[in-house]
Scaffold this motif. Structure first.
Motif, mmCIF file in Angstrom:
data_model
loop_
_atom_site.group_PDB
_atom_site.id
_atom_site.type_symbol
_atom_site.label_atom_id
_atom_site.label_comp_id
_atom_site.label_asym_id
_atom_site.label_seq_id
_atom_site.Cartn_x
_atom_site.Cartn_y
_atom_site.Cartn_z
ATOM 1 N N VAL A 76 -7.509 3.028 -37.341
ATOM 2 C CA VAL A 76 -6.891 1.745 -37.011
ATOM 3 C C VAL A 76 -6.814 1.645 -35.487
ATOM 4 O O VAL A 76 -6.321 2.560 -34.825
ATOM 5 C CB VAL A 76 -5.487 1.613 -37.624
ATOM 6 C CG1 VAL A 76 -4.921 0.218 -37.366
ATOM 7 C CG2 VAL A 76 -5.520 1.898 -39.124
ATOM 8 N N THR A 77 -7.309 0.540 -34.952
ATOM 9 C CA THR A 77 -7.319 0.310 -33.508
ATOM 10 C C THR A 77 -6.624 -1.024 -33.203
ATOM 11 O O THR A 77 -6.566 -1.897 -34.062
ATOM 12 C CB THR A 77 -8.757 0.254 -32.950
ATOM 13 O OG1 THR A 77 -9.379 -0.957 -33.401
ATOM 14 C CG2 THR A 77 -9.578 1.446 -33.378
ATOM 15 N N PRO A 78 -6.131 -1.201 -31.975
ATOM 16 C CA PRO A 78 -5.438 -2.445 -31.659
ATOM 17 C C PRO A 78 -6.347 -3.658 -31.483
ATOM 18 O O PRO A 78 -5.912 -4.791 -31.655
ATOM 19 C CB PRO A 78 -4.712 -2.129 -30.346
ATOM 20 C CG PRO A 78 -5.470 -1.007 -29.746
ATOM 21 C CD PRO A 78 -6.053 -0.227 -30.893
ATOM 22 N N THR A 79 -7.617 -3.432 -31.142
ATOM 23 C CA THR A 79 -8.510 -4.563 -30.864
ATOM 24 C C THR A 79 -9.851 -4.404 -31.563
ATOM 25 O O THR A 79 -10.297 -3.287 -31.830
ATOM 26 C CB THR A 79 -8.787 -4.703 -29.343
ATOM 27 O OG1 THR A 79 -9.516 -3.549 -28.903
ATOM 28 C CG2 THR A 79 -7.496 -4.847 -28.546
ATOM 29 N N ARG A 80 -10.499 -5.526 -31.800
ATOM 30 C CA ARG A 80 -11.816 -5.462 -32.425
ATOM 31 C C ARG A 80 -12.843 -4.865 -31.472
ATOM 32 O O ARG A 80 -13.797 -4.225 -31.903
ATOM 33 C CB ARG A 80 -12.254 -6.827 -32.934
ATOM 34 C CG ARG A 80 -12.548 -7.831 -31.875
ATOM 35 C CD ARG A 80 -12.992 -9.130 -32.502
ATOM 36 N NE ARG A 80 -13.265 -10.116 -31.466
ATOM 37 C CZ ARG A 80 -13.521 -11.351 -31.709
ATOM 38 N NH1 ARG A 80 -13.566 -11.785 -32.955
ATOM 39 N NH2 ARG A 80 -13.759 -12.186 -30.746
ATOM 40 N N ALA A 83 -12.587 -1.216 -31.927
ATOM 41 C CA ALA A 83 -13.144 -0.873 -33.239
ATOM 42 C C ALA A 83 -14.667 -0.852 -33.180
ATOM 43 O O ALA A 83 -15.306 0.078 -33.701
ATOM 44 C CB ALA A 83 -12.664 -1.862 -34.303
ATOM 45 N N THR A 103 -16.674 -1.793 -40.702
ATOM 46 C CA THR A 103 -15.536 -2.280 -39.920
ATOM 47 C C THR A 103 -14.787 -3.354 -40.699
ATOM 48 O O THR A 103 -15.340 -3.987 -41.600
ATOM 49 C CB THR A 103 -15.997 -2.873 -38.571
ATOM 50 O OG1 THR A 103 -16.934 -3.931 -38.825
ATOM 51 C CG2 THR A 103 -16.634 -1.820 -37.680
ATOM 52 N N ILE A 105 -12.552 -6.227 -39.044
ATOM 53 C CA ILE A 105 -12.009 -6.764 -37.800
ATOM 54 C C ILE A 105 -12.035 -8.288 -37.811
ATOM 55 O O ILE A 105 -12.945 -8.894 -38.383
ATOM 56 C CB ILE A 105 -12.785 -6.236 -36.575
ATOM 57 C CG1 ILE A 105 -14.286 -6.480 -36.702
ATOM 58 C CG2 ILE A 105 -12.517 -4.746 -36.376
ATOM 59 C CD1 ILE A 105 -15.116 -6.013 -35.522
ATOM 60 N N THR A 127 -8.807 -3.268 -37.511
ATOM 61 C CA THR A 127 -7.602 -3.706 -36.809
ATOM 62 C C THR A 127 -6.502 -3.973 -37.841
ATOM 63 O O THR A 127 -6.802 -4.304 -38.996
ATOM 64 C CB THR A 127 -7.889 -4.977 -35.989
ATOM 65 O OG1 THR A 127 -8.484 -5.957 -36.837
ATOM 66 C CG2 THR A 127 -8.834 -4.678 -34.819
ATOM 67 N N ARG A 130 -6.497 -7.485 -39.948
ATOM 68 C CA ARG A 130 -7.611 -7.641 -40.879
ATOM 69 C C ARG A 130 -7.516 -6.614 -42.017
ATOM 70 O O ARG A 130 -7.807 -6.922 -43.170
ATOM 71 C CB ARG A 130 -8.943 -7.511 -40.152
ATOM 72 C CG ARG A 130 -10.180 -7.639 -41.030
ATOM 73 C CD ARG A 130 -10.221 -8.933 -41.885
ATOM 74 N NE ARG A 130 -10.426 -10.113 -41.150
ATOM 75 C CZ ARG A 130 -11.593 -10.727 -40.952
ATOM 76 N NH1 ARG A 130 -12.692 -10.230 -41.472
ATOM 77 N NH2 ARG A 130 -11.657 -11.816 -40.247
ATOM 78 N N MET A 156 -0.910 -0.684 -29.991
ATOM 79 C CA MET A 156 -0.702 -1.446 -31.234
ATOM 80 C C MET A 156 0.747 -1.885 -31.358
ATOM 81 O O MET A 156 1.024 -3.016 -31.766
ATOM 82 C CB MET A 156 -1.129 -0.623 -32.448
ATOM 83 C CG MET A 156 -2.632 -0.607 -32.625
ATOM 84 S SD MET A 156 -3.173 0.063 -34.195
ATOM 85 C CE MET A 156 -3.161 1.810 -33.851
ATOM 86 N N PHE A 161 2.174 -4.871 -33.779
ATOM 87 C CA PHE A 161 1.576 -4.499 -35.064
ATOM 88 C C PHE A 161 2.417 -3.506 -35.864
ATOM 89 O O PHE A 161 1.915 -2.923 -36.824
ATOM 90 C CB PHE A 161 0.176 -3.908 -34.861
ATOM 91 C CG PHE A 161 -0.852 -4.922 -34.425
ATOM 92 C CD1 PHE A 161 -1.090 -6.065 -35.161
ATOM 93 C CD2 PHE A 161 -1.587 -4.714 -33.267
ATOM 94 C CE1 PHE A 161 -2.038 -6.987 -34.772
ATOM 95 C CE2 PHE A 161 -2.548 -5.624 -32.867
ATOM 96 C CZ PHE A 161 -2.776 -6.766 -33.617
#
Length: 191
Positions: A76-80, A83, A103, A105, A127, A130, A156, A161
């Motif tokens: 899990v990442t904060p931004t596309r 990702a 992915t 995103i 993310t 999504r 995040m 988030f």
């Protein structure tokens, strides 16, 4: 200390050498052994210190074949953008291991993502918003997840988030190993 000493298999060490990566960084020496043992970890290291391989290399070992819509590893990442960067970085590393990636995103076709999941994927990178959208639609199920990586956890939370992350974690099983990587780890992240 070499990657072989850390427990990384020779075929992956060979792939690393082809990319000019011959010796592990400090964060990799610290994190890889515990992650290979399946321990939960919380790792703080500055940007550019090698965190991506610190969690990526153990994911190769822990990724297992999965049923459609049930990945065995999730990042899990904060931004596309992050990702997609991880997806591209892992493509060369995972190609020799036949690990299927996808992915989840924002800004991408959600039906295409769902179709990818239905074919069976080992590693999903997404993310929080999504991923929760897919969880609500039941296009992914996380009860067989072996590894959950929260990359840039501080960012995040700064982006709001927290609730999304809690929902994702609730969907995993007690056997899911959680690896949290961040440049900073304030008290709220540790909690």
């Amino acid at each position: 200390m070499s990657f072989l000493d850390l427990g990384i298999e020779p075929a992956i060490v060979y792939q690393l050498k082809k990319q000019g990566i011959t010796e592990p960084f400090e964060v990799q020496e610290a994190a890889i052994p515990d992650t290979l043992l399946g321990k939960d970890i919380c790792c703080r290291a500055p940007t550019g210190s090698g965190k991506t391989l610190a969690f990526g290399l153990p994911l190769i070992a822990r990724c297992k074949p999965s049923e459609p819509g049930r990945p065995s590893a999730l990042i899990v990442t904060p931004t596309r953008e992050l990702a997609m960067q991880l997806f591209n970085e892992f493509s060369w590393l995972f190609s020799k291991k036949s690990i299927k990636m996808s992915t989840a995103i924002g800004g991408m076709d959600i039906k295409r993502e769902k179709n990818n999941f239905s074919k069976g994927i080992n590693l999903l990178i997404g993310t929080p918003g999504r991923l929760n959208d897919h969880l609500r639609r039941k296009s992914i199920i996380l009860n067989q997840l072996k590894s959950l990586v929260l990359d840039e956890a501080d960012e995040m939370l700064d982006l709001g988030f927290k609730q999304d992350l809690e929902e994702i974690i609730k969907q995993t099983s007690k056997e899911t190993r959680i690896m949290m990587f961040s440049a900073t780890i304030p008290n709220k992240i540790e909690r």
